[in-house]
Design a protein around this motif. Structure first.
Motif, PDB file in Angstrom:
ATOM      1  N   ALA A 128       0.837  -1.195   0.000  1.00 56.70           N
ATOM      2  CA  ALA A 128       0.000   0.000   0.000  1.00 56.70           C
ATOM      3  C   ALA A 128       0.873   1.246   0.000  1.00 56.70           C
ATOM      4  CB  ALA A 128      -0.919   0.012   1.213  1.00 56.70           C
ATOM      5  N   THR A 129       0.250   2.380  -0.312  1.00 57.83           N
ATOM      6  CA  THR A 129       0.918   3.666  -0.153  1.00 57.83           C
ATOM      7  C   THR A 129       0.478   4.294   1.170  1.00 57.83           C
ATOM      8  OG1 THR A 129      -0.799   5.059  -1.148  1.00 57.83           O
ATOM      9  CG2 THR A 129       0.775   3.998  -2.647  1.00 57.83           C
ATOM     10  N   ARG A 130       1.120   5.373   1.546  1.00 58.36           N
ATOM     11  CA  ARG A 130       0.781   6.042   2.805  1.00 58.36           C
ATOM     12  C   ARG A 130      -0.594   6.722   2.743  1.00 58.36           C
ATOM     13  NH1 ARG A 130       2.183  11.622   2.781  1.00 58.36           N
ATOM     14  NH2 ARG A 130       3.280  12.292   0.904  1.00 58.36           N
ATOM     15  N   TYR A 131      -1.188   6.750   1.558  1.00 55.74           N
ATOM     16  CA  TYR A 131      -2.520   7.334   1.399  1.00 55.74           C
ATOM     17  C   TYR A 131      -3.632   6.295   1.587  1.00 55.74           C
ATOM     18  CZ  TYR A 131       0.391  10.859  -0.843  1.00 55.74           C
ATOM     19  OH  TYR A 131       1.363  11.789  -1.114  1.00 55.74           O
ATOM     20  N   ALA A 132      -3.250   5.054   1.852  1.00 62.80           N
ATOM     21  CA  ALA A 132      -4.216   3.954   1.870  1.00 62.80           C
ATOM     22  C   ALA A 132      -4.860   3.768   3.244  1.00 62.80           C
ATOM     23  CB  ALA A 132      -3.528   2.669   1.412  1.00 62.80           C
ATOM     24  N   ASP A 133      -5.565   4.799   3.703  1.00 63.21           N
ATOM     25  CA  ASP A 133      -6.317   4.703   4.958  1.00 63.21           C
ATOM     26  C   ASP A 133      -7.474   3.717   4.787  1.00 63.21           C
ATOM     27  OD1 ASP A 133      -4.589   6.673   5.739  1.00 63.21           O
ATOM     28  OD2 ASP A 133      -6.084   8.279   5.766  1.00 63.21           O
ATOM     29  N   VAL A 134      -7.971   3.211   5.906  1.00 65.52           N
ATOM     30  CA  VAL A 134      -9.029   2.207   5.846  1.00 65.52           C
ATOM     31  C   VAL A 134     -10.196   2.595   6.754  1.00 65.52           C
ATOM     32  CG1 VAL A 134      -7.476   0.309   5.243  1.00 65.52           C
ATOM     33  CG2 VAL A 134      -7.935   0.812   7.650  1.00 65.52           C
ATOM     34  N   LYS A 135     -11.399   2.120   6.371  1.00 65.77           N
ATOM     35  CA  LYS A 135     -12.597   2.369   7.168  1.00 65.77           C
ATOM     36  C   LYS A 135     -13.637   1.307   6.840  1.00 65.77           C
ATOM     37  CE  LYS A 135     -15.137   6.007   6.104  1.00 65.77           C
ATOM     38  NZ  LYS A 135     -15.652   7.408   6.030  1.00 65.77           N
ATOM     39  N   LEU A 136     -14.244   0.740   7.869  1.00 62.46           N
ATOM     40  CA  LEU A 136     -15.402  -0.138   7.688  1.00 62.46           C
ATOM     41  C   LEU A 136     -16.635   0.692   8.034  1.00 62.46           C
ATOM     42  CD1 LEU A 136     -14.297  -3.600   9.188  1.00 62.46           C
ATOM     43  CD2 LEU A 136     -14.481  -2.952   6.773  1.00 62.46           C
ATOM     44  N   SER A 137     -17.267   1.242   7.040  1.00 59.26           N
ATOM     45  CA  SER A 137     -18.332   2.227   7.261  1.00 59.26           C
ATOM     46  C   SER A 137     -19.733   1.615   7.334  1.00 59.26           C
ATOM     47  CB  SER A 137     -18.305   3.268   6.138  1.00 59.26           C
ATOM     48  OG  SER A 137     -18.493   2.633   4.880  1.00 59.26           O
ATOM     49  N   GLU A 170     -14.767   6.667  11.335  1.00 62.13           N
ATOM     50  CA  GLU A 170     -13.403   7.157  11.478  1.00 62.13           C
ATOM     51  C   GLU A 170     -12.422   6.372  10.605  1.00 62.13           C
ATOM     52  OE1 GLU A 170     -12.478   9.869  13.227  1.00 62.13           O
ATOM     53  OE2 GLU A 170     -14.642  10.126  13.495  1.00 62.13           O
ATOM     54  N   TRP A 171     -11.538   7.124   9.971  1.00 64.59           N
ATOM     55  CA  TRP A 171     -10.477   6.506   9.177  1.00 64.59           C
ATOM     56  C   TRP A 171      -9.350   6.024  10.092  1.00 64.59           C
ATOM     57  CZ3 TRP A 171     -11.050   5.508   4.130  1.00 64.59           C
ATOM     58  CH2 TRP A 171     -11.973   6.267   3.409  1.00 64.59           C
ATOM     59  N   ARG A 172      -8.750   4.904   9.735  1.00 63.68           N
ATOM     60  CA  ARG A 172      -7.511   4.437  10.354  1.00 63.68           C
ATOM     61  C   ARG A 172      -6.405   4.576   9.316  1.00 63.68           C
ATOM     62  NH1 ARG A 172      -8.125   3.173  15.988  1.00 63.68           N
ATOM     63  NH2 ARG A 172     -10.368   2.843  16.254  1.00 63.68           N
TER      64      ARG A 172
END
Length: 256
Positions: A128-137, A170-172
């Motif tokens: 992944a890149t450092r922009y690859a935040d994750v969220k289970l919405s 919330e994004w992780r």
């Protein structure tokens, strides 16, 4: 053209047996049923292709890996069978990754939401890149990450999965995802990530196919019941998406 009819999946196979599967959709690479079905079928077909040694799974664009379920399709669901069928699309993709006798490398160049986190969890090795935040919405729109949950829990553990599922708005960060084991490594740029993916894919293309197939079976031990489990989870989501709460929540999200 309506959003649910847009998007596609394409693949290429290099001379040394590296298959690259690329999905795309104009709405941040969201996943309507049509795209889910083609993605599952493509992975299955490549898994059975003797000329393929390793599979790379990616999406188009720079900052959005996958926005998860298509809101337009979710809001169009009017009965239980249609709801179960739609969520079974995610189950089929996860099971296709699980059953494919080839190792799958994930390429997550940007944010991953819901089903996108499920995809990142279903591959065998994920960059992944450092922009690859994750969220289970999912809970925020009245559903819950029931179908992707087993894949996410398998990769990062119940504690981390529950954090994502409960705090659904919330994004992780990508760093958080790497610390939990979702990503193997993260990079400052797509170019650096692609170089690392190419290096690993080339190594695997020269490795013993039988050994890699047996190794994958070891990795996925204990998931033999997932055909039934994920079908049951799809029915749960298919029922919830019909509720007034969920319909109102999805409409509110669409207006943002």
């Amino acid at each position: 053209m309506e959003a649910i009819n847009q998007g596609d999946v394409k693949f290429t196979i290099s001379d040394n047996g590296i298959a690259t599967v690329e999905f795309f959709h104009p709405l941040s690479n969201s996943l309507p049923g049509k795209v889910l079905a083609k993605l599952a079928n493509t992975i299955t077909e490549l898994g059975g292709n003797d000329s393929v040694k390793v599979i790379v799974l990616k999406s188009t664009g720079d900052r959005a890996f996958c926005a998860g379920a298509s809101f337009d399709e979710l809001i169009s669901i009017k009965d239980l069978d249609t709801g179960k069928q739609f969520f079974s699309g995610f189950a089929n993709v996860i099971n296709a990754c699980r059953k494919a006798p080839k190792l799958i490398i994930g390429r997550v160049q940007g944010k991953a939401v819901g089903g996108g986190v499920g995809l990142a969890s279903a591959v065998d090795y994920c960059f992944a890149t450092r922009y690859a935040d994750v969220k289970l919405s999912e809970l925020a729109v009245g559903i819950g990450p029931f179908v992707v949950g087993p894949a996410v829990e398998r990769k990062i553990g119940l504690s981390a999965m529950s954090q994502l599922a409960i705090d659904a708005t919330e994004w992780r960060s990508a760093d958080w995802a790497r610390e939990k084991g979702l990503y193997t490594d993260i990079f400052d740029s797509i170019e650096e990530m692609d170089e690392a993916i190419q290096t690993l894919a080339n190594k695997l293309a020269k490795s013993n196919p039988e050994a890699m197939q047996l190794l994958k079976k070891v990795f996925w031990e204990g998931t033999e019941n997932w055909d039934q489990l994920l079908a049951e989870r799809a029915a749960m989501s298919g029922k919830l998406v019909l509720s007034d709460f969920t319909v109102n929540a999805i409409n509110s999200f669409k207006k943002k």
